[in-house]
Design a protein around this motif. Structure first.
Motif, PDB file in Angstrom:
ATOM      1  N   SER A 236      37.656  44.639  41.751  1.00  0.00           N
ATOM      2  CA  SER A 236      38.898  44.317  42.567  1.00  0.00           C
ATOM      3  C   SER A 236      38.372  42.978  43.608  1.00  0.00           C
ATOM      4  CB  SER A 236      39.245  45.297  43.715  1.00  0.00           C
ATOM      5  OG  SER A 236      39.916  46.289  42.682  1.00  0.00           O
ATOM      6  N   GLY A 237      37.916  42.218  42.731  1.00  0.00           N
ATOM      7  CA  GLY A 237      37.276  40.883  43.289  1.00  0.00           C
ATOM      8  C   GLY A 237      38.115  39.542  43.552  1.00  0.00           C
ATOM      9  N   ILE A 238      38.173  38.881  44.450  1.00  0.00           N
ATOM     10  CA  ILE A 238      39.152  37.524  44.580  1.00  0.00           C
ATOM     11  C   ILE A 238      38.164  36.503  45.211  1.00  0.00           C
ATOM     12  CG2 ILE A 238      41.163  36.616  45.550  1.00  0.00           C
ATOM     13  CD1 ILE A 238      42.454  39.435  45.849  1.00  0.00           C
ATOM     14  N   VAL A 239      38.350  35.377  44.431  1.00  0.00           N
ATOM     15  CA  VAL A 239      37.431  34.399  44.850  1.00  0.00           C
ATOM     16  C   VAL A 239      38.088  33.234  45.415  1.00  0.00           C
ATOM     17  CG1 VAL A 239      35.690  32.567  44.016  1.00  0.00           C
ATOM     18  CG2 VAL A 239      35.257  34.811  43.247  1.00  0.00           C
ATOM     19  N   CYS A 240      37.880  32.800  46.616  1.00  0.00           N
ATOM     20  CA  CYS A 240      38.454  31.834  47.497  1.00  0.00           C
ATOM     21  C   CYS A 240      37.593  30.649  47.384  1.00  0.00           C
ATOM     22  CB  CYS A 240      38.689  32.028  48.804  1.00  0.00           C
ATOM     23  SG  CYS A 240      40.150  33.434  48.616  1.00  0.00           S
ATOM     24  N   TYR A 241      37.871  29.665  46.541  1.00  0.00           N
ATOM     25  CA  TYR A 241      36.720  28.403  46.227  1.00  0.00           C
ATOM     26  C   TYR A 241      37.417  27.256  46.805  1.00  0.00           C
ATOM     27  CZ  TYR A 241      33.445  25.573  43.781  1.00  0.00           C
ATOM     28  OH  TYR A 241      32.443  24.720  43.703  1.00  0.00           O
ATOM     29  N   SER A 242      36.484  26.284  47.057  1.00  0.00           N
ATOM     30  CA  SER A 242      36.867  24.920  47.601  1.00  0.00           C
ATOM     31  C   SER A 242      36.040  23.813  47.230  1.00  0.00           C
ATOM     32  CB  SER A 242      36.951  25.230  49.113  1.00  0.00           C
ATOM     33  OG  SER A 242      36.802  23.883  49.498  1.00  0.00           O
ATOM     34  N   TYR A 243      36.609  22.968  46.889  1.00  0.00           N
ATOM     35  CA  TYR A 243      35.639  21.485  46.655  1.00  0.00           C
ATOM     36  C   TYR A 243      35.352  20.660  47.746  1.00  0.00           C
ATOM     37  CZ  TYR A 243      37.295  22.784  41.988  1.00  0.00           C
ATOM     38  OH  TYR A 243      37.509  23.464  40.660  1.00  0.00           O
ATOM     39  N   SER A 244      35.663  21.348  48.905  1.00  0.00           N
ATOM     40  CA  SER A 244      35.372  20.495  50.399  1.00  0.00           C
ATOM     41  C   SER A 244      34.198  19.913  50.477  1.00  0.00           C
ATOM     42  CB  SER A 244      35.872  21.148  51.441  1.00  0.00           C
ATOM     43  OG  SER A 244      37.443  21.336  51.473  1.00  0.00           O
ATOM     44  N   LYS A 245      32.893  21.104  50.027  1.00  0.00           N
ATOM     45  CA  LYS A 245      31.733  20.811  50.433  1.00  0.00           C
ATOM     46  C   LYS A 245      30.998  20.529  49.524  1.00  0.00           C
ATOM     47  CE  LYS A 245      33.206  22.608  54.545  1.00  0.00           C
ATOM     48  NZ  LYS A 245      33.294  22.291  55.860  1.00  0.00           N
ATOM     49  N   SER A 246      31.308  21.162  48.278  1.00  0.00           N
ATOM     50  CA  SER A 246      30.413  20.698  47.003  1.00  0.00           C
ATOM     51  C   SER A 246      30.714  19.545  46.283  1.00  0.00           C
ATOM     52  CB  SER A 246      30.900  22.008  45.903  1.00  0.00           C
ATOM     53  OG  SER A 246      32.179  21.764  45.427  1.00  0.00           O
ATOM     54  N   TYR A 256      40.829  26.731  44.732  1.00  0.00           N
ATOM     55  CA  TYR A 256      41.543  27.611  44.045  1.00  0.00           C
ATOM     56  C   TYR A 256      41.358  28.886  44.512  1.00  0.00           C
ATOM     57  CZ  TYR A 256      37.277  28.026  41.132  1.00  0.00           C
ATOM     58  OH  TYR A 256      36.142  28.067  40.841  1.00  0.00           O
ATOM     59  N   ILE A 257      42.283  29.689  43.899  1.00  0.00           N
ATOM     60  CA  ILE A 257      41.926  31.327  44.136  1.00  0.00           C
ATOM     61  C   ILE A 257      41.830  31.528  42.591  1.00  0.00           C
ATOM     62  CG2 ILE A 257      42.983  33.860  44.736  1.00  0.00           C
ATOM     63  CD1 ILE A 257      44.809  31.712  46.591  1.00  0.00           C
ATOM     64  N   ALA A 258      40.823  32.842  42.436  1.00  0.00           N
ATOM     65  CA  ALA A 258      40.516  33.304  41.154  1.00  0.00           C
ATOM     66  C   ALA A 258      40.571  34.813  41.287  1.00  0.00           C
ATOM     67  CB  ALA A 258      39.322  32.917  40.512  1.00  0.00           C
ATOM     68  N   VAL A 259      41.457  35.416  40.444  1.00  0.00           N
ATOM     69  CA  VAL A 259      41.396  36.748  40.666  1.00  0.00           C
ATOM     70  C   VAL A 259      40.923  37.541  39.438  1.00  0.00           C
ATOM     71  CG1 VAL A 259      43.546  38.725  40.569  1.00  0.00           C
ATOM     72  CG2 VAL A 259      44.132  36.473  41.740  1.00  0.00           C
ATOM     73  N   ASN A 260      40.214  38.319  39.581  1.00  0.00           N
ATOM     74  CA  ASN A 260      39.460  39.028  38.640  1.00  0.00           C
ATOM     75  C   ASN A 260      40.538  39.816  37.641  1.00  0.00           C
ATOM     76  OD1 ASN A 260      37.632  40.169  36.952  1.00  0.00           O
ATOM     77  ND2 ASN A 260      36.491  41.347  38.641  1.00  0.00           N
ATOM     78  N   ASN A 261      40.600  39.458  36.535  1.00  0.00           N
ATOM     79  CA  ASN A 261      41.248  40.060  35.577  1.00  0.00           C
ATOM     80  C   ASN A 261      40.845  41.594  35.031  1.00  0.00           C
ATOM     81  OD1 ASN A 261      39.237  39.116  33.874  1.00  0.00           O
ATOM     82  ND2 ASN A 261      40.841  38.230  32.429  1.00  0.00           N
ATOM     83  N   LYS A 262      39.705  41.876  35.575  1.00  0.00           N
ATOM     84  CA  LYS A 262      39.295  43.247  35.085  1.00  0.00           C
ATOM     85  C   LYS A 262      39.950  44.337  36.146  1.00  0.00           C
ATOM     86  CE  LYS A 262      34.530  41.871  34.083  1.00  0.00           C
ATOM     87  NZ  LYS A 262      33.394  41.985  34.852  1.00  0.00           N
ATOM     88  N   MET A 263      40.687  43.824  37.301  1.00  0.00           N
ATOM     89  CA  MET A 263      41.169  44.818  38.179  1.00  0.00           C
ATOM     90  C   MET A 263      42.331  45.471  37.469  1.00  0.00           C
ATOM     91  SD  MET A 263      42.737  42.674  41.544  1.00  0.00           S
ATOM     92  CE  MET A 263      41.567  41.586  41.707  1.00  0.00           C
ATOM     93  N   ALA A 264      42.792  46.465  37.829  1.00  0.00           N
ATOM     94  CA  ALA A 264      43.966  47.216  36.893  1.00  0.00           C
ATOM     95  C   ALA A 264      45.126  46.626  37.315  1.00  0.00           C
ATOM     96  CB  ALA A 264      44.038  48.644  37.555  1.00  0.00           C
ATOM     97  N   GLU A 265      45.262  46.197  38.403  1.00  0.00           N
ATOM     98  CA  GLU A 265      46.629  45.419  39.040  1.00  0.00           C
ATOM     99  C   GLU A 265      46.488  44.153  38.933  1.00  0.00           C
ATOM    100  OE1 GLU A 265      44.404  46.853  40.397  1.00  0.00           O
ATOM    101  OE2 GLU A 265      44.443  46.508  42.756  1.00  0.00           O
ATOM    102  N   ALA A 266      45.729  43.413  38.145  1.00  0.00           N
ATOM    103  CA  ALA A 266      45.647  41.644  38.366  1.00  0.00           C
ATOM    104  C   ALA A 266      46.926  41.095  38.267  1.00  0.00           C
ATOM    105  CB  ALA A 266      44.566  41.338  37.247  1.00  0.00           C
ATOM    106  N   ALA A 267      47.822  41.445  37.353  1.00  0.00           N
ATOM    107  CA  ALA A 267      49.049  40.908  37.339  1.00  0.00           C
ATOM    108  C   ALA A 267      49.878  40.896  38.555  1.00  0.00           C
ATOM    109  CB  ALA A 267      49.763  41.320  36.103  1.00  0.00           C
ATOM    110  N   GLU A 268      49.850  41.985  38.988  1.00  0.00           N
ATOM    111  CA  GLU A 268      50.634  42.061  40.253  1.00  0.00           C
ATOM    112  C   GLU A 268      49.807  41.457  41.506  1.00  0.00           C
ATOM    113  OE1 GLU A 268      53.436  44.578  41.330  1.00  0.00           O
ATOM    114  OE2 GLU A 268      53.515  43.589  39.228  1.00  0.00           O
TER     115      GLU A 268
END
Ligand code: PLP
Length: 394
Positions: A236-246, A256-268
Protein backbone atom coordinates in the motif's frame (compact mmCIF):
# COMPACT_ATOMS: atom_id res chain seq x y z
CA UNK A 1 -18.05 35.78 5.62
CA UNK A 2 -14.82 34.33 4.24
CA UNK A 3 -13.24 31.03 5.13
CA UNK A 4 -11.31 32.30 8.16
CA UNK A 5 -8.95 29.32 8.23
CA UNK A 6 -7.73 30.04 4.71
CA UNK A 7 -7.56 33.78 5.34
CA UNK A 8 -5.27 33.10 8.29
CA UNK A 9 -3.16 30.68 6.26
CA UNK A 10 -2.75 33.36 3.62
CA UNK A 11 -1.76 36.02 6.13
CA UNK A 12 0.83 34.09 8.10
CA UNK A 13 3.95 33.24 6.14
CA UNK A 14 6.02 30.18 7.06
CA UNK A 15 9.15 31.11 9.01
CA UNK A 16 11.21 30.02 5.96
CA UNK A 17 9.37 32.45 3.66
CA UNK A 18 9.51 35.15 6.36
CA UNK A 19 13.29 34.84 6.52
CA UNK A 20 13.61 34.74 2.73
CA UNK A 21 11.67 38.03 2.49
CA UNK A 22 13.84 39.55 5.25
CA UNK A 23 16.88 38.44 3.22
CA UNK A 24 15.63 40.21 0.11
CA UNK A 25 15.35 43.48 2.04
CA UNK A 26 18.76 43.05 3.66
CA UNK A 27 20.39 42.31 0.28
CA UNK A 28 18.94 45.53 -1.12
CA UNK A 29 20.45 47.42 1.84
CA UNK A 30 23.92 45.92 2.19
CA UNK A 31 24.50 44.11 -1.11
CA UNK A 32 23.68 40.57 -2.17
CA UNK A 33 27.24 39.35 -1.64
CA UNK A 34 27.16 40.32 2.05
CA UNK A 35 24.12 38.27 3.03
CA UNK A 36 24.64 34.58 3.74
CA UNK A 37 21.21 33.38 2.77
CA UNK A 38 20.67 29.74 3.75
CA UNK A 39 16.90 30.12 4.07
CA UNK A 40 15.38 28.44 1.03
CA UNK A 41 15.75 25.06 -0.69
CA UNK A 42 16.07 26.65 -4.12
CA UNK A 43 18.67 24.72 -6.19
CA UNK A 44 21.70 26.81 -7.19
CA UNK A 45 22.98 24.19 -9.65
CA UNK A 46 21.51 24.71 -13.12
CA UNK A 47 19.37 22.07 -14.81
CA UNK A 48 21.49 19.53 -16.73
CA UNK A 49 22.35 20.14 -20.38
CA UNK A 50 19.89 17.45 -21.45
CA UNK A 51 17.03 19.60 -20.09
CA UNK A 52 18.07 22.58 -22.18
CA UNK A 53 18.53 20.38 -25.26
CA UNK A 54 15.14 18.73 -24.81
CA UNK A 55 13.40 22.06 -24.27
CA UNK A 56 15.06 23.50 -27.35
CA UNK A 57 14.09 20.43 -29.37
CA UNK A 58 10.47 20.63 -28.20
CA UNK A 59 10.19 24.31 -29.02
CA UNK A 60 11.96 23.98 -32.39
CA UNK A 61 10.35 20.79 -33.60
CA UNK A 62 7.24 20.16 -31.49
CA UNK A 63 3.64 20.94 -32.39
CA UNK A 64 2.86 24.14 -30.46
CA UNK A 65 -0.87 23.39 -30.33
CA UNK A 66 -0.12 20.08 -28.63
CA UNK A 67 2.69 21.38 -26.40
CA UNK A 68 0.66 24.29 -25.03
CA UNK A 69 -2.61 22.39 -24.98
CA UNK A 70 -4.55 20.41 -22.38
CA UNK A 71 -3.58 16.79 -21.82
CA UNK A 72 -5.78 14.16 -20.17
CA UNK A 73 -6.57 15.33 -16.65
CA UNK A 74 -4.15 12.77 -15.17
CA UNK A 75 -1.40 13.64 -17.68
CA UNK A 76 -0.42 12.64 -21.21
CA UNK A 77 -0.64 8.86 -21.71
CA UNK A 78 2.78 8.53 -23.39
CA UNK A 79 4.47 10.53 -20.65
CA UNK A 80 2.86 8.40 -17.94
CA UNK A 81 3.83 5.21 -19.77
CA UNK A 82 7.45 6.38 -20.17
CA UNK A 83 7.66 7.18 -16.45
CA UNK A 84 6.06 3.83 -15.51
CA UNK A 85 8.46 1.91 -17.81
CA UNK A 86 11.47 3.82 -16.49
CA UNK A 87 10.44 3.15 -12.88
CA UNK A 88 9.97 -0.55 -13.69
CA UNK A 89 13.42 -0.80 -15.24
CA UNK A 90 14.99 0.95 -12.27
CA UNK A 91 13.16 -0.66 -9.36
CA UNK A 92 11.73 -3.90 -10.81
CA UNK A 93 8.15 -2.72 -10.26
CA UNK A 94 5.33 -3.46 -12.69
CA UNK A 95 3.61 -0.09 -12.95
CA UNK A 96 1.49 0.98 -15.90
CA UNK A 97 0.50 4.42 -17.18
CA UNK A 98 -2.68 4.06 -15.14
CA UNK A 99 -0.70 4.07 -11.90
CA UNK A 100 0.85 7.48 -12.66
CA UNK A 101 -0.81 10.89 -12.15
CA UNK A 102 1.16 13.96 -13.37
CA UNK A 103 1.19 16.88 -10.92
CA UNK A 104 2.56 20.35 -10.29
CA UNK A 105 5.42 19.14 -8.06
CA UNK A 106 5.60 17.23 -4.80
CA UNK A 107 3.40 19.75 -2.97
CA UNK A 108 0.49 19.01 -5.31
CA UNK A 109 1.28 15.28 -5.18
CA UNK A 110 0.98 15.20 -1.40
CA UNK A 111 -2.08 17.45 -1.25
CA UNK A 112 -3.89 15.32 -3.86
CA UNK A 113 -2.91 12.03 -2.20
CA UNK A 114 -4.09 13.14 1.23
CA UNK A 115 -7.37 14.43 -0.18
CA UNK A 116 -7.83 11.12 -1.98
CA UNK A 117 -7.41 8.89 1.06
CA UNK A 118 -8.46 10.85 4.15
CA UNK A 119 -11.86 11.08 5.78
CA UNK A 120 -12.59 13.61 8.53
CA UNK A 121 -10.75 12.74 11.72
CA UNK A 122 -8.23 10.34 10.12
CA UNK A 123 -4.68 10.58 11.42
CA UNK A 124 -1.49 10.77 9.40
CA UNK A 125 1.78 9.94 11.11
CA UNK A 126 5.05 11.56 10.11
CA UNK A 127 8.46 11.76 11.73
CA UNK A 128 9.90 14.95 13.19
CA UNK A 129 11.68 16.85 11.84
CA UNK A 130 9.28 17.09 8.89
CA UNK A 131 8.36 19.43 6.00
CA UNK A 132 5.97 21.94 7.67
CA UNK A 133 3.48 22.00 4.79
CA UNK A 134 2.42 18.41 5.64
CA UNK A 135 0.32 19.86 8.45
CA UNK A 136 -1.38 22.34 6.10
CA UNK A 137 -2.12 19.68 3.45
CA UNK A 138 -3.31 17.18 6.02
CA UNK A 139 -5.65 19.55 7.85
CA UNK A 140 -7.06 20.84 4.58
CA UNK A 141 -7.94 17.25 3.71
CA UNK A 142 -9.79 16.89 7.03
CA UNK A 143 -7.07 14.88 8.76
CA UNK A 144 -4.76 15.37 11.70
CA UNK A 145 -0.98 15.23 11.42
CA UNK A 146 0.67 13.28 14.24
CA UNK A 147 4.40 13.97 14.49
CA UNK A 148 6.45 11.17 16.02
CA UNK A 149 9.86 12.19 17.34
CA UNK A 150 12.84 10.57 15.64
CA UNK A 151 15.81 9.06 17.47
CA UNK A 152 17.92 11.77 18.99
CA UNK A 153 21.18 12.54 17.18
CA UNK A 154 20.58 10.14 14.25
CA UNK A 155 17.08 11.30 13.18
CA UNK A 156 16.25 7.73 12.22
CA UNK A 157 12.77 6.33 12.98
CA UNK A 158 12.09 5.62 16.66
CA UNK A 159 10.05 2.43 16.30
CA UNK A 160 8.93 2.34 19.92
CA UNK A 161 7.38 5.78 19.52
CA UNK A 162 5.90 4.83 16.14
CA UNK A 163 4.17 1.76 17.59
CA UNK A 164 2.69 3.89 20.37
CA UNK A 165 1.32 6.39 17.85
CA UNK A 166 -0.39 3.84 15.59
CA UNK A 167 -4.08 3.53 16.41
CA UNK A 168 -7.40 2.80 14.74
CA UNK A 169 -7.58 6.34 13.31
CA UNK A 170 -4.23 6.00 11.53
CA UNK A 171 -4.76 6.15 7.77
CA UNK A 172 -1.30 6.95 6.45
CA UNK A 173 2.36 7.39 7.30
CA UNK A 174 4.45 9.95 5.39
CA UNK A 175 8.19 9.45 5.05
CA UNK A 176 10.63 11.82 3.41
CA UNK A 177 14.04 10.33 2.69
CA UNK A 178 16.43 12.02 1.97
CA UNK A 179 14.88 14.32 4.50
CA UNK A 180 14.18 18.01 4.58
CA UNK A 181 15.49 19.37 7.00
CA UNK A 182 17.89 16.72 8.38
CA UNK A 183 19.34 15.31 5.14
CA UNK A 184 19.02 11.83 6.67
CA UNK A 185 18.43 8.86 4.36
CA UNK A 186 16.54 5.82 5.67
CA UNK A 187 18.55 2.65 5.21
CA UNK A 188 17.11 -0.54 3.75
CA UNK A 189 16.96 -1.95 7.29
CA UNK A 190 14.84 1.00 8.45
CA UNK A 191 12.46 0.82 5.48
CA UNK A 192 12.01 -2.95 5.82
CA UNK A 193 11.37 -2.62 9.53
CA UNK A 194 8.88 0.18 8.92
CA UNK A 195 7.07 -2.00 6.36
CA UNK A 196 7.00 -4.92 8.82
CA UNK A 197 5.62 -2.77 11.65
CA UNK A 198 2.87 -1.37 9.39
CA UNK A 199 1.96 -4.79 7.96
CA UNK A 200 1.73 -6.23 11.47
CA UNK A 201 -0.42 -3.30 12.63
CA UNK A 202 -2.75 -3.60 9.60
CA UNK A 203 -3.13 -7.34 10.20
CA UNK A 204 -3.98 -6.88 13.87
CA UNK A 205 -6.25 -3.84 13.50
CA UNK A 206 -7.89 -4.56 10.14
CA UNK A 207 -6.90 -1.01 9.06
CA UNK A 208 -5.27 -0.18 5.74
CA UNK A 209 -2.40 2.20 6.37
CA UNK A 210 -0.94 3.84 3.26
CA UNK A 211 2.77 4.56 3.21
CA UNK A 212 3.35 7.83 1.36
CA UNK A 213 6.91 8.45 0.28
CA UNK A 214 7.62 12.12 -0.43
CA UNK A 215 10.61 12.00 -2.78
CA UNK A 216 11.78 15.36 -4.12
CA UNK A 217 15.32 14.55 -2.94
CA UNK A 218 15.55 10.90 -4.13
CA UNK A 219 18.41 11.61 -6.55
CA UNK A 220 20.32 13.90 -4.17
CA UNK A 221 22.43 11.32 -2.33
CA UNK A 222 26.17 11.24 -1.82
CA UNK A 223 28.92 8.62 -1.55
CA UNK A 224 26.89 5.88 -3.27
CA UNK A 225 24.16 5.74 -0.60
CA UNK A 226 21.01 3.96 -1.83
CA UNK A 227 17.43 5.09 -1.25
CA UNK A 228 15.18 2.00 -1.02
CA UNK A 229 12.02 2.11 -3.18
CA UNK A 230 9.04 1.68 -0.86
CA UNK A 231 6.93 -0.28 -3.36
CA UNK A 232 9.43 -3.13 -3.04
CA UNK A 233 8.73 -3.36 0.69
CA UNK A 234 5.10 -2.38 1.14
CA UNK A 235 2.11 -2.97 -1.14
CA UNK A 236 0.00 0.00 0.00
CA UNK A 237 2.73 2.42 -1.04
CA UNK A 238 2.25 5.74 -2.85
CA UNK A 239 5.23 7.71 -4.17
CA UNK A 240 5.00 11.51 -4.45
CA UNK A 241 7.82 12.47 -6.78
CA UNK A 242 9.03 15.85 -8.01
CA UNK A 243 11.60 17.10 -10.52
CA UNK A 244 12.03 20.36 -8.59
CA UNK A 245 15.36 19.42 -7.02
CA UNK A 246 16.62 16.49 -9.10
CA UNK A 247 16.49 18.54 -12.33
CA UNK A 248 16.62 21.99 -10.66
CA UNK A 249 13.18 22.90 -12.02
CA UNK A 250 11.21 24.10 -8.98
CA UNK A 251 9.59 26.96 -10.87
CA UNK A 252 8.25 24.69 -13.60
CA UNK A 253 5.99 22.83 -11.15
CA UNK A 254 6.28 19.28 -12.39
CA UNK A 255 6.13 15.90 -10.64
CA UNK A 256 3.89 12.87 -10.34
CA UNK A 257 2.12 10.44 -8.03
CA UNK A 258 2.77 6.71 -8.48
CA UNK A 259 0.29 4.24 -6.93
CA UNK A 260 1.68 0.77 -6.28
CA UNK A 261 -0.38 -1.60 -8.41
CA UNK A 262 0.38 -4.42 -5.96
CA UNK A 263 -2.15 -3.00 -3.48
CA UNK A 264 -5.52 -4.73 -3.67
CA UNK A 265 -7.47 -1.50 -4.16
CA UNK A 266 -4.99 0.21 -6.54
CA UNK A 267 -7.66 1.15 -9.09
CA UNK A 268 -9.88 2.68 -6.36
CA UNK A 269 -6.96 4.66 -4.90
CA UNK A 270 -6.03 5.90 -8.39
CA UNK A 271 -9.66 6.91 -8.97
CA UNK A 272 -9.56 8.77 -5.64
CA UNK A 273 -6.41 10.57 -6.78
CA UNK A 274 -8.06 11.54 -10.08
CA UNK A 275 -11.10 12.72 -8.10
CA UNK A 276 -9.07 14.71 -5.59
CA UNK A 277 -7.02 16.24 -8.44
CA UNK A 278 -10.28 17.24 -10.08
CA UNK A 279 -11.80 18.66 -6.90
CA UNK A 280 -8.65 20.67 -6.14
CA UNK A 281 -8.28 21.87 -9.73
CA UNK A 282 -4.92 20.08 -10.09
CA UNK A 283 -5.51 18.67 -13.57
CA UNK A 284 -3.42 18.69 -16.77
CA UNK A 285 0.02 19.50 -15.31
CA UNK A 286 1.98 21.78 -17.70
CA UNK A 287 2.33 19.77 -20.90
CA UNK A 288 5.58 21.31 -22.13
CA UNK A 289 7.26 20.05 -18.97
CA UNK A 290 5.40 16.74 -18.94
CA UNK A 291 6.95 16.07 -22.35
CA UNK A 292 10.32 17.35 -21.25
CA UNK A 293 10.65 15.16 -18.15
CA UNK A 294 9.71 12.09 -20.18
CA UNK A 295 12.66 12.87 -22.50
CA UNK A 296 15.25 13.08 -19.71
CA UNK A 297 14.35 10.12 -17.47
CA UNK A 298 17.31 9.22 -15.28
CA UNK A 299 19.15 12.53 -15.71
CA UNK A 300 20.00 14.70 -12.72
CA UNK A 301 21.64 18.03 -12.01
CA UNK A 302 25.32 17.96 -11.04
CA UNK A 303 25.08 17.08 -7.36
CA UNK A 304 28.85 17.07 -6.83
CA UNK A 305 28.54 20.77 -5.96
CA UNK A 306 26.12 20.00 -3.11
CA UNK A 307 28.47 17.28 -1.83
CA UNK A 308 31.38 19.73 -1.86
CA UNK A 309 29.27 22.28 0.05
CA UNK A 310 28.19 19.67 2.58
CA UNK A 311 31.76 18.53 3.24
CA UNK A 312 33.08 22.05 3.53
CA UNK A 313 30.35 23.26 5.85
CA UNK A 314 30.23 20.12 8.01
CA UNK A 315 33.92 20.09 8.78
CA UNK A 316 34.12 23.85 9.40
CA UNK A 317 31.09 23.86 11.71
CA UNK A 318 32.43 20.91 13.70
CA UNK A 319 35.74 22.71 14.08
CA UNK A 320 33.93 25.79 15.45
CA UNK A 321 32.16 23.64 18.05
CA UNK A 322 28.75 23.02 16.45
CA UNK A 323 27.05 19.61 16.72
CA UNK A 324 26.26 18.38 13.22
CA UNK A 325 24.93 15.04 11.94
CA UNK A 326 26.66 14.63 8.56
CA UNK A 327 23.76 14.04 6.16
CA UNK A 328 23.79 11.48 3.33
CA UNK A 329 21.44 13.40 1.07
CA UNK A 330 19.30 16.42 0.15
CA UNK A 331 20.99 19.81 0.60
CA UNK A 332 20.28 20.70 4.21
CA UNK A 333 22.24 20.57 7.47
CA UNK A 334 20.30 20.32 10.70
CA UNK A 335 22.53 21.77 13.37
CA UNK A 336 22.06 21.99 17.14
CA UNK A 337 21.43 25.59 18.16
CA UNK A 338 24.00 26.94 20.62
CA UNK A 339 21.23 27.89 23.04
CA UNK A 340 18.02 26.07 24.00
CA UNK A 341 15.79 28.44 22.06
CA UNK A 342 16.55 27.89 18.35
CA UNK A 343 14.48 30.92 17.37
CA UNK A 344 16.65 33.17 19.56
CA UNK A 345 19.73 31.53 18.07
CA UNK A 346 18.53 32.12 14.48
CA UNK A 347 17.73 35.71 15.47
CA UNK A 348 21.26 36.20 16.84
CA UNK A 349 22.66 34.69 13.60
CA UNK A 350 21.02 37.56 11.70
CA UNK A 351 23.48 39.96 13.38
CA UNK A 352 26.21 38.17 11.40
CA UNK A 353 24.05 38.30 8.24
CA UNK A 354 23.53 34.56 8.48
CA UNK A 355 19.99 33.54 7.50
CA UNK A 356 19.18 30.14 8.98
CA UNK A 357 15.78 28.71 9.90
CA UNK A 358 14.80 27.61 13.43
CA UNK A 359 13.74 23.94 13.54
CA UNK A 360 10.56 24.67 15.53
CA UNK A 361 8.37 24.74 12.40
CA UNK A 362 9.80 21.36 11.40
CA UNK A 363 8.48 19.97 14.69
CA UNK A 364 11.92 19.78 16.28
CA UNK A 365 13.03 22.34 18.83
CA UNK A 366 16.65 23.19 19.55
CA UNK A 367 17.94 22.92 15.97
CA UNK A 368 18.38 25.16 12.95
CA UNK A 369 18.29 24.28 9.26
CA UNK A 370 21.00 25.47 6.89
CA UNK A 371 20.02 25.10 3.21
CA UNK A 372 23.43 24.74 1.58
CA UNK A 373 22.14 24.72 -2.02
CA UNK A 374 24.08 27.94 -2.60
CA UNK A 375 27.36 28.64 -4.37
CA UNK A 376 30.51 27.14 -2.84
CA UNK A 377 31.98 30.63 -2.89
CA UNK A 378 29.15 31.84 -0.65
CA UNK A 379 29.76 28.95 1.77
CA UNK A 380 33.46 29.86 1.99
CA UNK A 381 32.66 33.52 2.52
CA UNK A 382 30.14 32.71 5.26
CA UNK A 383 32.49 30.61 7.41
CA UNK A 384 33.97 33.49 9.47
CA UNK A 385 30.39 34.55 10.31
CA UNK A 386 29.58 31.04 11.61
CA UNK A 387 32.80 31.15 13.63
CA UNK A 388 31.98 34.54 15.14
CA UNK A 389 28.47 33.35 15.98
CA UNK A 390 29.90 30.34 17.84
CA UNK A 391 32.44 32.54 19.63
CA UNK A 392 29.67 34.88 20.81
CA UNK A 393 28.45 32.00 23.01
CA UNK A 394 31.81 31.36 24.70
N1 PLP B 1 8.36 17.90 0.21
C1 PLP B 1 9.51 18.31 0.72
C2 PLP B 1 10.13 17.51 1.79
C3 PLP B 1 10.11 19.50 0.27
O1 PLP B 1 11.26 19.89 0.82
C4 PLP B 1 9.47 20.25 -0.73
C5 PLP B 1 10.04 21.51 -1.21
O2 PLP B 1 11.01 22.03 -0.74
C6 PLP B 1 8.26 19.77 -1.25
C7 PLP B 1 7.72 18.60 -0.76
C8 PLP B 1 7.54 20.52 -2.32
O3 PLP B 1 8.21 20.29 -3.53
P1 PLP B 1 7.72 20.91 -4.92
O4 PLP B 1 8.46 22.16 -5.12
O5 PLP B 1 8.09 19.88 -5.94
O6 PLP B 1 6.26 21.10 -4.83
Amino acid sequence: MLNEKNVQLGKVRSSIRELFEYGKKLKAEIGEENVYDFSLGNPSVPAPKEVKDALYDLIQNGDPVFLHGYTSAQGDYNVRKTIADFTNSRFSTSLTADNIYMTCGAAASIAITLNAILNAGDEVITFAPFFPEYKVFCEHAGGKLVAVESEENTFQIDFVKLEKALNKKTKAVIINSPNNPSGVVYSEKTVSRLAEVLKEFCKKSGNTVYLISDEPYRELVFDGVKVPYIMNYYDSGIVCYSYSKSLSLPGERIGYIAVNNKMAEAAEVYAGICGAGRALGYVCAPNLFQQLVSMVCGKTSDISIYKKNRDLLCSALKEYGYTVVKPDGAFYLFVKALEGDAKAFAERAKKYNLLIVAGDDFGCKGYVRIAYCVSTQMIKKSLPAFKELAESYK
